[in-house]
Design an enzyme around this catalytic site. Sequence first.
Site: not given
Length: 465
Positions: A270, A444
Amino acid sequence: MADTFDLIVLGSGPGGYVAAIRASQLGLKTAIVERENLGGICLNWGCIPTKALLRTSEIYHYMKQAEKYGLSVEKPSFDLDKVIQRSRGVAKQLNQGVTGLMKKNKVTVYFGDGKLTGKGRLSVTKDGKATDLEAKNIIIATGARARELPFAKSDGKRIWTYRHAMTPPDMPGKLLVIGSGAIGIEFASFYNDMGAKVTVVEMLDRILPVEDAEISDFMTKALTKQGMDIRASTGVQKIADTGKGISAEIKGKDGKVTTEEFSHVIVAVGIVPNVEDIGLKELGVQLDQRGHIKTDEYCRTNVQGVYAIGDCTAGPWLAHKASHEGVIAVEQIAGQHPHPMDRNNIPGCTYCHPQVASVGLTEAKAKEAGYKVKVGKFPFIGNGKAIALGEAEGFIKTVFDEATGELLGAHMVGAEVTELIQGYAVGKTLETTEAELMHTVFPHPTLSEMMHESVLSAYGRALHI
């Protein structure tokens, strides 16, 4: 006499320098104060140089997998010094870019340590010389630094923070990574791909704990398959430099304590906000229990004319969140009536292998919030482009409110998902429902088709599985 401005920004990271640019665009005479390098940690020691390193390890990974693509590469190898040089070169290029942006936008830059000395006043000290500045409004963008463990103080030799891990003096043979958030997992992925034996230790019950539980489970299996030793519900109690390496006392899930040897350790537990010695206490600026500056949805502190953005405030601690807050704060100062920050619309990305990306609520968090949900999933193995890329590992998961069709969250793991997540982030910002997403035409062959299929899956309409 003090130098006078409409706005002073303290800190030039992705929050601070973006705030300065936006202020200039709105006609505010602006100064920015930086104690080290323009661009802050992100550009110089964080987001950007780590992605340069990860790109190198990604290519190296593919070199070792060349045969899978019908290619031949004899004995792939690397030069660690050149790998680091490239990363540092990328950071330098971005730093120079921010320098140019400051000049272009006529932002006055002061280098030195900045400190609030009163309402609307700030002093910059460099080499013992102080310069006084005045402005009606001040934005604090001082960021954060790595949190260290009291028993594992970094030395840059064998005990590293993220900053040391970007410029290693040598290549680890056996690496211990303490903490499995984005930073820990990214470095684990980099060093694993480059040949180190990596162990990841996480005190919580799963790695990448802020992600959806299914993503965490998938990543545990994927990283284990790659050769990493992944240990959740495990803590490190003691670290000692043996002269030849690191000795670590590790308390396992079963409560047993073992002593293990490693060549190096990365502490990734952290951050700590940079709020000390900048005059906040004297001015009465309120902090939360974790030491972060308290702000409202427009980045205002409790002191009139003082704003705060980025990692010195509440999370998520992400560069793009800081930049957006910079714009909100400046537009609020300029009377532009900005939209407040919606933290549920901030995407998060982890650039490991495979990549992880998400936005909004996890399935568990949505249920905790009282929603009855519809969940859709679609695997990479069902996508033609993923198979053609040789990257059929992963899935996309979407979470909807059953009552309204609102997109509550999206969670991805697999190739290039950090580039895909923005589609869902835009959808959430536009308050999209499943209907709009279903009616959208996806090209596509692309990986993005899986986003469409995941939405369809939530309503029992998936076409390719």
